[in-house]
Design a protein around this motif. Structure first.
Motif, PDB file in Angstrom:
ATOM      1  N   ASP A 161       0.849  -1.181   0.000  1.00 56.09           N
ATOM      2  CA  ASP A 161       0.000   0.000   0.000  1.00 56.09           C
ATOM      3  C   ASP A 161       0.891   1.239   0.000  1.00 56.09           C
ATOM      4  O   ASP A 161       1.707   1.436   0.907  1.00 56.09           O
ATOM      5  CB  ASP A 161      -0.896  -0.006   1.241  1.00 56.09           C
ATOM      6  CG  ASP A 161      -1.989   1.044   1.188  1.00 56.09           C
ATOM      7  OD1 ASP A 161      -1.754   2.140   0.660  1.00 56.09           O
ATOM      8  OD2 ASP A 161      -3.097   0.768   1.694  1.00 56.09           O
ATOM      9  N   ALA A 162       0.697   2.082  -1.015  1.00 54.22           N
ATOM     10  CA  ALA A 162       1.567   3.260  -1.178  1.00 54.22           C
ATOM     11  C   ALA A 162       1.330   4.329  -0.122  1.00 54.22           C
ATOM     12  O   ALA A 162       2.132   5.268   0.003  1.00 54.22           O
ATOM     13  CB  ALA A 162       1.356   3.862  -2.565  1.00 54.22           C
ATOM     14  N   GLY A 163       0.247   4.207   0.648  1.00 50.53           N
ATOM     15  CA  GLY A 163      -0.049   5.225   1.650  1.00 50.53           C
ATOM     16  C   GLY A 163       0.542   4.952   3.019  1.00 50.53           C
ATOM     17  O   GLY A 163       0.312   5.720   3.957  1.00 50.53           O
ATOM     18  N   PHE A 164       1.298   3.866   3.135  1.00 55.18           N
ATOM     19  CA  PHE A 164       1.893   3.494   4.424  1.00 55.18           C
ATOM     20  C   PHE A 164       3.372   3.156   4.242  1.00 55.18           C
ATOM     21  O   PHE A 164       3.835   2.940   3.126  1.00 55.18           O
ATOM     22  CB  PHE A 164       1.165   2.279   5.015  1.00 55.18           C
ATOM     23  CG  PHE A 164      -0.274   2.537   5.333  1.00 55.18           C
ATOM     24  CD1 PHE A 164      -0.648   3.016   6.579  1.00 55.18           C
ATOM     25  CD2 PHE A 164      -1.259   2.313   4.375  1.00 55.18           C
ATOM     26  CE1 PHE A 164      -1.991   3.259   6.867  1.00 55.18           C
ATOM     27  CE2 PHE A 164      -2.594   2.553   4.653  1.00 55.18           C
ATOM     28  CZ  PHE A 164      -2.967   3.033   5.910  1.00 55.18           C
ATOM     29  N   TRP A 180       6.818   7.685   2.220  1.00 51.30           N
ATOM     30  CA  TRP A 180       5.750   6.727   2.487  1.00 51.30           C
ATOM     31  C   TRP A 180       5.103   6.969   3.855  1.00 51.30           C
ATOM     32  O   TRP A 180       5.787   7.029   4.878  1.00 51.30           O
ATOM     33  CB  TRP A 180       6.283   5.301   2.465  1.00 51.30           C
ATOM     34  CG  TRP A 180       7.093   4.926   1.260  1.00 51.30           C
ATOM     35  CD1 TRP A 180       8.438   4.724   1.209  1.00 51.30           C
ATOM     36  CD2 TRP A 180       6.611   4.684  -0.066  1.00 51.30           C
ATOM     37  NE1 TRP A 180       8.825   4.367  -0.058  1.00 51.30           N
ATOM     38  CE2 TRP A 180       7.728   4.334  -0.860  1.00 51.30           C
ATOM     39  CE3 TRP A 180       5.350   4.719  -0.654  1.00 51.30           C
ATOM     40  CZ2 TRP A 180       7.624   4.026  -2.220  1.00 51.30           C
ATOM     41  CZ3 TRP A 180       5.243   4.409  -2.004  1.00 51.30           C
ATOM     42  CH2 TRP A 180       6.357   4.064  -2.769  1.00 51.30           C
ATOM     43  N   GLY A 181       3.799   7.107   3.881  1.00 46.07           N
ATOM     44  CA  GLY A 181       3.077   7.195   5.143  1.00 46.07           C
ATOM     45  C   GLY A 181       3.217   8.492   5.893  1.00 46.07           C
ATOM     46  O   GLY A 181       2.707   8.607   7.012  1.00 46.07           O
ATOM     47  N   SER A 182       3.852   9.493   5.301  1.00 44.00           N
ATOM     48  CA  SER A 182       4.005  10.758   6.016  1.00 44.00           C
ATOM     49  C   SER A 182       2.672  11.511   6.058  1.00 44.00           C
ATOM     50  O   SER A 182       1.777  11.273   5.237  1.00 44.00           O
ATOM     51  CB  SER A 182       5.070  11.633   5.354  1.00 44.00           C
ATOM     52  OG  SER A 182       4.624  12.081   4.092  1.00 44.00           O
ATOM     53  N   ARG A 183       2.568  12.412   6.978  1.00 43.20           N
ATOM     54  CA  ARG A 183       1.315  13.121   7.197  1.00 43.20           C
ATOM     55  C   ARG A 183       0.882  13.921   5.966  1.00 43.20           C
ATOM     56  O   ARG A 183      -0.306  14.006   5.644  1.00 43.20           O
ATOM     57  CB  ARG A 183       1.454  14.054   8.401  1.00 43.20           C
ATOM     58  CG  ARG A 183       0.190  14.791   8.779  1.00 43.20           C
ATOM     59  CD  ARG A 183       0.375  15.584  10.050  1.00 43.20           C
ATOM     60  NE  ARG A 183      -0.845  16.267  10.437  1.00 43.20           N
ATOM     61  CZ  ARG A 183      -0.979  17.026  11.514  1.00 43.20           C
ATOM     62  NH1 ARG A 183       0.065  17.185  12.333  1.00 43.20           N
ATOM     63  NH2 ARG A 183      -2.116  17.619  11.798  1.00 43.20           N
ATOM     64  N   ASP A 184       1.838  14.516   5.278  1.00 45.09           N
ATOM     65  CA  ASP A 184       1.532  15.366   4.131  1.00 45.09           C
ATOM     66  C   ASP A 184       1.778  14.670   2.797  1.00 45.09           C
ATOM     67  O   ASP A 184       1.875  15.323   1.754  1.00 45.09           O
ATOM     68  CB  ASP A 184       2.377  16.651   4.202  1.00 45.09           C
ATOM     69  CG  ASP A 184       2.089  17.463   5.445  1.00 45.09           C
ATOM     70  OD1 ASP A 184       0.917  17.499   5.858  1.00 45.09           O
ATOM     71  OD2 ASP A 184       3.029  18.052   6.005  1.00 45.09           O
ATOM     72  N   GLN A 185       1.834  13.362   2.815  1.00 41.09           N
ATOM     73  CA  GLN A 185       2.159  12.634   1.592  1.00 41.09           C
ATOM     74  C   GLN A 185       1.092  12.792   0.509  1.00 41.09           C
ATOM     75  O   GLN A 185      -0.109  12.673   0.777  1.00 41.09           O
ATOM     76  CB  GLN A 185       2.329  11.140   1.890  1.00 41.09           C
ATOM     77  CG  GLN A 185       2.690  10.317   0.654  1.00 41.09           C
ATOM     78  CD  GLN A 185       2.554   8.818   0.889  1.00 41.09           C
ATOM     79  OE1 GLN A 185       2.089   8.385   1.945  1.00 41.09           O
ATOM     80  NE2 GLN A 185       2.961   8.023  -0.070  1.00 41.09           N
TER      81      GLN A 185
END
Length: 221
Positions: A161-164, A180-185
């Protein structure tokens, strides 16, 4: 003297032509970087280019080989932009079961083939597309599923998963230094930058948003 002056005039003309708005992009603007950053794809988001698509960059096959691996082409359609391909599919959705024709944009880009699939996914064909090389893919859906997949020599070697933050086991070196997974990604920009790192093929906004060969495949998606 005349020769030197002619050379100078030609050089100036070439410079002005290159600076002219709308002039052709450099032939080698496909060349990607193994350190590409999300900023290179800042034009992407959860709605751009669409809410539901898969994009693949394939190294090692020709466009014809890619098409045969995806399935059986039933019709060569007029060239389409990604936006037009999305409208073409959405206008043909069967409201009874929400199935739609399988449409793919398949175009050469430097040494690679880029595949854009509006509202469907290559599924198991992704691994087969890598049989002679490497495939990097990204899929996003209306439910905001966002996955990157890398296959090499016929086998999926990475999928997450690209969001984590990616799992450490079997990590690829190209994952390092991305947000990866950063707050402002910007998940979409990060994923496309990762795919560029893996394939060394850059997808500029100008090239991607332009028209590409379009094909209808047998069946529904």
């Amino acid at each position: 003297m005349r020769t030197a002056l002619s050379a100078l005039v030609l050089t100036l003309a070439a410079t002005l032509l290159a600076a002219t708005p709308g002039s052709a992009a450099p032939a080698d603007d496909w060349r990607g970087s193994t350190t590409a950053q999300p900023d290179a794809y800042a034009w992407l988001d959860d709605l751009t280019p669409d809410i539901d698509y898969e994009i693949l960059t394939v190294r090692g096959l020709t466009p014809a080989q890619v098409r045969r691996t995806l399935g059986t082409v039933t019709k060569r359609l007029p060239d389409m932009t990604p936006a037009r391909s999305e409208r073409w599919v959405s206008n043909r959705v069967d409201r009874r079961d929400y199935s739609a024709p399988c449409l793919a944009l398949v175009d050469g880009r430097g040494p690679a083939v880029v595949v854009y699939l509006p509202y469907w996914s290559a599924g198991d064909a992704l691994a087969r597309l890598s049989r002679n090389g490497t495939v990097a893919g990204f899929v996003t859906t209306v439910e905001l599923d966002t996955y990157v997949t890398v296959a090499k020599r016929g086998r999926v070697v990475r999928d997450f998963d690209a969001g984590f933050r990616p799992p450490r086991r079997s990590a690829l070196p190209q994952e390092q230094g991305l947000d990866w997974g950063s707050r402002d990604q910007n998940i979409w920009a990060t994923a496309w930058a990762f795919n560029e790192r893996v394939t060394r093929v850059h997808l500029s906004e100008e090239w991607f948003q332009g028209p590409h060969p379009a094909y209808r495949f047998r069946g529904t998606c």
